[in-house]
Design an enzyme around this catalytic site. Structure first.
Site, mmCIF file in Angstrom:
data_model
loop_
_atom_site.group_PDB
_atom_site.id
_atom_site.type_symbol
_atom_site.label_atom_id
_atom_site.label_comp_id
_atom_site.label_asym_id
_atom_site.label_seq_id
_atom_site.Cartn_x
_atom_site.Cartn_y
_atom_site.Cartn_z
ATOM 1 N N HIS A 12 0.955 -1.352 -0.252
ATOM 2 C CA HIS A 12 -0.108 -0.597 -0.154
ATOM 3 C C HIS A 12 0.880 1.611 0.044
ATOM 4 C CE1 HIS A 12 -3.036 2.657 1.208
ATOM 5 N NE2 HIS A 12 -2.775 3.430 2.174
ATOM 6 N N GLU A 13 2.149 1.234 1.168
ATOM 7 C CA GLU A 13 2.945 2.280 0.889
ATOM 8 C C GLU A 13 3.705 2.780 0.011
ATOM 9 O OE1 GLU A 13 2.206 4.898 2.934
ATOM 10 O OE2 GLU A 13 0.473 4.374 3.990
ATOM 11 N N HIS A 16 1.796 4.263 -2.864
ATOM 12 C CA HIS A 16 1.989 6.211 -2.671
ATOM 13 C C HIS A 16 3.225 6.754 -3.542
ATOM 14 C CE1 HIS A 16 -1.696 6.343 -0.685
ATOM 15 N NE2 HIS A 16 -1.559 5.816 0.510
#
Length: 205
Positions: A12-13, A16
């Protein structure tokens, strides 16, 4: 739950950081955050929340809006990258689950049952992360998406209260006020993805 901490959250990170990099901001990349190494992403409070409530978050990836060509639009895209990546993981995990389950129906092996349950649970955790992180409360991704829809003055005025909003969110989670609504949304998303991902395997069952 360990799957969420060491796979879902880091990916997820990474999403980003990767999208920010592609849009012109190398802040996260230069800080070593464009990686799937769990050690650089896991937030202690967010990790504890996963074990207590099934919803949580990782350390927010640092982003500098001024480095983007279109700051508001690009910030929203960076924020969306994490939840979208979780839903993509859910889709892949549900495909695997349905493949294993199709075999399980023909060969009722206890081991296959556990394997199917694992992939289903991993998919549900990813869905929870996606849904929870879209709540518009700092440090969650939903708060960054607000930059694309709110006037700058109003957005920064709201951010002055981010500490209190996060405390309020934790209280709502601890008292189960929003756990049920969040679970209902996650269940709906899972239901839709289950219909889609089961289609290739229906003829096997």
């Amino acid at each position: 739950l360990v799957m969420a901490l060491f796979v879902a959250m880091p990916v997820h990170e990474f999403a980003h950081a990767f999208i920010a990099h592609k849009l012109g901001d190398d802040t996260a990349k230069n800080m070593g955050r464009m990686t799937i190494d769990p050690k650089v992403h896991i937030d202690p409070i967010g990790a504890i929340m996963i074990f207590l409530f099934g919803f949580g978050y990782a350390k927010p990836v640092p982003v500098r809006m001024r480095k983007f060509r279109q700051p508001k639009r690009d910030m929203a895209l960076v924020a969306l990258a994490g939840p979208v990546c979780n839903l993509l993981q859910t889709f892949i995990l549900m495909l695997i689950y349905n493949a294993v389950f199709a075999i399980y129906t023909k060969n009722s092996s206890e081991a296959l049952g556990y394997i199917a349950f694992f992939f289903f649970t991993a998919a549900y955790i990813n869905t929870n992360l996606a849904v929870f992180n879209l709540i518009p409360v700092p440090p969650l991704d939903g708060s960054r998406i607000l930059t694309a829809v709110l006037p700058t003055k109003i957005y920064f005025k709201l951010m002055e209260y981010e500490r209190y909003m996060m405390i309020g969110l934790l209280i709502l989670l601890a008292t189960d006020v929003i756990v049920k609504p969040l679970s209902m949304v996650s269940g709906f998303v899972m239901g839709v993805l289950q219909i889609i991902t089961s289609l290739p395997f229906n003829f096997l069952i």
